[in-house]
Design a protein around this motif. Sequence first.
Motif, PDB file in Angstrom:
ATOM      1  N   UNK A 161      40.576  -2.616  29.161  1.00 40.95           N
ATOM      2  CA  UNK A 161      41.227  -2.983  27.897  1.00 40.95           C
ATOM      3  C   UNK A 161      42.214  -1.906  27.443  1.00 40.95           C
ATOM      4  N   UNK A 162      43.057  -1.430  28.360  1.00 39.71           N
ATOM      5  CA  UNK A 162      44.137  -0.521  27.997  1.00 39.71           C
ATOM      6  C   UNK A 162      43.666   0.739  27.307  1.00 39.71           C
ATOM      7  N   UNK A 163      44.098   0.912  26.053  1.00 36.07           N
ATOM      8  CA  UNK A 163      43.629   2.033  25.238  1.00 36.07           C
ATOM      9  C   UNK A 163      42.333   1.700  24.489  1.00 36.07           C
ATOM     10  N   UNK A 164      41.873   0.440  24.593  1.00 34.70           N
ATOM     11  CA  UNK A 164      40.692   0.053  23.828  1.00 34.70           C
ATOM     12  C   UNK A 164      40.954   0.018  22.342  1.00 34.70           C
ATOM     13  N   UNK A 165      42.199  -0.284  21.960  1.00 36.93           N
ATOM     14  CA  UNK A 165      42.629  -0.272  20.560  1.00 36.93           C
ATOM     15  C   UNK A 165      42.893  -1.687  20.087  1.00 36.93           C
ATOM     16  N   UNK A 166      42.370  -1.997  18.917  1.00 38.29           N
ATOM     17  CA  UNK A 166      42.651  -3.278  18.275  1.00 38.29           C
ATOM     18  C   UNK A 166      43.205  -2.995  16.885  1.00 38.29           C
ATOM     19  N   UNK A 167      44.521  -3.042  16.763  1.00 36.25           N
ATOM     20  CA  UNK A 167      45.184  -2.742  15.491  1.00 36.25           C
ATOM     21  C   UNK A 167      46.291  -3.759  15.246  1.00 36.25           C
ATOM     22  N   UNK A 168      45.914  -4.998  14.950  1.00 34.75           N
ATOM     23  CA  UNK A 168      46.936  -6.024  14.711  1.00 34.75           C
ATOM     24  C   UNK A 168      47.902  -5.641  13.598  1.00 34.75           C
ATOM     25  N   UNK A 169      47.403  -4.873  12.610  1.00 32.55           N
ATOM     26  CA  UNK A 169      48.267  -4.471  11.502  1.00 32.55           C
ATOM     27  C   UNK A 169      49.382  -3.534  11.940  1.00 32.55           C
ATOM     28  N   UNK A 170      49.222  -2.938  13.125  1.00 32.94           N
ATOM     29  CA  UNK A 170      50.264  -2.090  13.695  1.00 32.94           C
ATOM     30  C   UNK A 170      50.975  -2.791  14.859  1.00 32.94           C
ATOM     31  N   UNK A 189      41.619   7.201  27.198  1.00 31.30           N
ATOM     32  CA  UNK A 189      41.541   7.948  25.951  1.00 31.30           C
ATOM     33  C   UNK A 189      42.888   7.843  25.231  1.00 31.30           C
ATOM     34  N   UNK A 190      42.863   8.123  23.928  1.00 29.81           N
ATOM     35  CA  UNK A 190      44.107   8.141  23.167  1.00 29.81           C
ATOM     36  C   UNK A 190      44.464   6.795  22.586  1.00 29.81           C
ATOM     37  N   UNK A 191      45.726   6.682  22.139  1.00 29.90           N
ATOM     38  CA  UNK A 191      46.232   5.475  21.495  1.00 29.90           C
ATOM     39  C   UNK A 191      47.743   5.435  21.698  1.00 29.90           C
ATOM     40  N   UNK A 192      48.370   4.299  21.434  1.00 31.59           N
ATOM     41  CA  UNK A 192      49.814   4.197  21.661  1.00 31.59           C
ATOM     42  C   UNK A 192      50.605   5.282  20.937  1.00 31.59           C
ATOM     43  N   UNK A 193      51.571   5.858  21.617  1.00 26.91           N
ATOM     44  CA  UNK A 193      52.373   6.939  21.040  1.00 26.91           C
ATOM     45  C   UNK A 193      53.294   6.442  19.934  1.00 26.91           C
ATOM     46  N   UNK A 194      53.489   5.126  19.853  1.00 32.49           N
ATOM     47  CA  UNK A 194      54.334   4.572  18.790  1.00 32.49           C
ATOM     48  C   UNK A 194      53.633   4.561  17.442  1.00 32.49           C
ATOM     49  N   UNK A 196      51.994   5.934  14.043  1.00 32.34           N
ATOM     50  CA  UNK A 196      52.096   7.161  13.249  1.00 32.34           C
ATOM     51  C   UNK A 196      50.925   8.083  13.553  1.00 32.34           C
ATOM     52  N   UNK A 197      51.114   9.378  13.345  1.00 32.08           N
ATOM     53  CA  UNK A 197      50.141  10.381  13.783  1.00 32.08           C
ATOM     54  C   UNK A 197      48.729  10.097  13.300  1.00 32.08           C
ATOM     55  N   UNK A 198      48.548   9.847  11.999  1.00 30.22           N
ATOM     56  CA  UNK A 198      47.203   9.663  11.463  1.00 30.22           C
ATOM     57  C   UNK A 198      46.559   8.383  11.966  1.00 30.22           C
ATOM     58  N   UNK A 199      47.353   7.310  12.053  1.00 33.62           N
ATOM     59  CA  UNK A 199      46.828   6.055  12.569  1.00 33.62           C
ATOM     60  C   UNK A 199      46.480   6.175  14.052  1.00 33.62           C
ATOM     61  N   UNK A 200      47.256   6.964  14.757  1.00 33.91           N
ATOM     62  CA  UNK A 200      46.968   7.175  16.171  1.00 33.91           C
ATOM     63  C   UNK A 200      45.667   7.954  16.336  1.00 33.91           C
ATOM     64  N   UNK A 291      54.040   3.020  28.253  1.00 29.49           N
ATOM     65  CA  UNK A 291      55.058   2.192  27.596  1.00 29.49           C
ATOM     66  C   UNK A 291      54.486   1.454  26.384  1.00 29.49           C
ATOM     67  N   UNK A 292      53.239   1.793  26.021  1.00 28.39           N
ATOM     68  CA  UNK A 292      52.600   1.239  24.821  1.00 28.39           C
ATOM     69  C   UNK A 292      52.489  -0.281  24.862  1.00 28.39           C
ATOM     70  N   UNK A 293      52.159  -0.811  26.047  1.00 25.26           N
ATOM     71  CA  UNK A 293      51.982  -2.243  26.215  1.00 25.26           C
ATOM     72  C   UNK A 293      50.494  -2.581  26.194  1.00 25.26           C
ATOM     73  N   UNK A 294      50.071  -3.484  25.308  1.00 26.45           N
ATOM     74  CA  UNK A 294      48.662  -3.923  25.339  1.00 26.45           C
ATOM     75  C   UNK A 294      48.351  -4.555  26.693  1.00 26.45           C
ATOM     76  N   UNK A 295      47.122  -4.367  27.157  1.00 23.69           N
ATOM     77  CA  UNK A 295      46.759  -4.926  28.464  1.00 23.69           C
ATOM     78  C   UNK A 295      45.254  -5.098  28.544  1.00 23.69           C
ATOM     79  N   UNK A 296      44.831  -6.108  29.273  1.00 22.09           N
ATOM     80  CA  UNK A 296      43.414  -6.360  29.508  1.00 22.09           C
ATOM     81  C   UNK A 296      43.259  -7.250  30.731  1.00 22.09           C
TER      82      UNK A 296
END
Length: 576
Positions: A161-170, A189-194, A196-200, A291-296
């Motif tokens: 599941x990519x970064x394992x992140x679910x943030x539809x609001x972003x 590990x981590x989150x999309x570089x796009x 903002x710092x705190x949300x990431x 490239x900050x593309x969601x993937x699963x």
Amino acid sequence: MKTLSLSYTKSLNKFVQIPLKIKLLTLLLSLAGSIGVAQPNLIPADAQKAARSVRPEAIEAHMRYLADDKLAGRKPGSQGYELAAQYVEKQFKTLGFKPHGQNGTFRQAVPLRKAQVREEASSLALIQDGKEQSLIYGKNFILSPNFGQTSSDVSAPIVFVGFGVSAPELGYDDYSGVDVRGKIVACFNGAPSTFPSNQRAYSSSAKQEVAAAHGAIGLITFSLPTDVSARVEANAPRNRQAIYRWTDLQGRAQRTFPQLRVIASMGDSTTRILFTKAPKTFEQARLNANQNKPQAFPMNVSLRAHTQTELSDGLVGENIVSLLPGSDPKLKDEYVVYVSHLDHLGIGRPIKGASTPGDSIYNGAHDNASGVAINLEAARLFASLPKSPRRSILFVAVTGEEMGLLGSDYFASNPTVPKNKIVANLCLDMPFFFHPLLDIVPYGSEHSSMKMAVESAAKFVGVQIAKDPIPEQAVFMRSDHFSFVRQGIPAIYIKSGSTTGDDRNGTKLNLDWRATIYHTPQDDMNQPFDWNAAARHVQLQFLIGYLTAESDTRPVWNAGDFFGTKFGSPTANKPK
């Protein structure tokens, strides 16, 4: 403030080539910034007077006691921590603050549960095409303990599941269109570089919570090849230590997800085995992540894991809670909460390069005797006012920060005042005063109306407001203010910026300190602290809290703010 004289002398030397009138004008402006000058209509005269009375020598005295060898690193549950707690209690009593812990005391008990993986009894294997490949603990993988049961078994297919992140609001969701119920999810590990710092930072830390919410029964994380610091090999010593969580009245460990029957981190080379029969190669998945593309997608491999956990209760940490009642008949029932962590790491292995050879005491002078000392001096400024602020002020010295923000999370979840009456939090932890304080990074100010108080205080003190110079450090997630953010309470966490006033690079100083002194016995009082800079931190802490406590309305989250939307409630922190 006699300690300011040296900085004034340095200022004079800078202007020797400037015409006299310009020189004198510039110097006067410099002096005004140093002692704190602001428009009288923004900050009342009594508050200005109190702010100017700050004592750098008091900050140093507090730190010298709290970081002394006799306190043995202030580990929760130790005699050293008890000595530190008694010292803080005595300071608040002397200032006239009232006890506001449990049963009429300054103390709030924080029950803790310890969990340690029994490595020799735990195992993990990959199953592909009917063949099972056993992996080596500490080399290929590391397991996290299961707080729900001592013995946990799971066998299930793995879904990437990519970064394992679910943030539809972003505008990003790795879980979109994939069913992971009853399966084990694997992610970088981590989150999309796009982001903002705190949300990431938040998204990077919330993988367990997100996986459990989507019905997964296990989680595997691994680092991108470029993220050397996150590799399992580099983090093995730390990740193999015991983990602590606080427990509720029913004895349930909090911030845990027992439905995740395996939580593992894998080494880089081992991770590539997972992609052997996957629809995409490891390299393709890495490029999509960059490239900050969601993937699963299913990985066409299963995992069998057994986690044996040793659980123990009995350790009780303690927060120190003190109250300065407000002066307004109505607003005194609302609270501005100051927090700084009193604990550190205790006694550990000696680190080469310590000021005393063989030193094994992790004194925690900067981390975080400094924050406690600055908040104690800020409390003195409040006590010196002829009239208390309209709202009440709570100072909380918390335990278990080094264990995972446990003391602050316990207090924010179980406060000794009504939770919905806490209007704001100010945290101080490792503010970094190894050079003059010329600019600050007010973490959290961009999320709420507290930004106005920060700007007014900064103008008075004469410091600029800067952007985060080290967003990759995820500072917003790493101290006790975030425990209050989780409860929907606007919070501010101030650290020094990078401007030094000379040819030194403040960011480099900070990163070098983190690389060589942070969490070692070298974090003692034999460091080049700038006590004038520490005094400015006191002024900022005091004035931001004072202005917040005096305001007609309580702080509010900015409209549509990520954290306000995620954690704020419809009734919490609304204007009255």
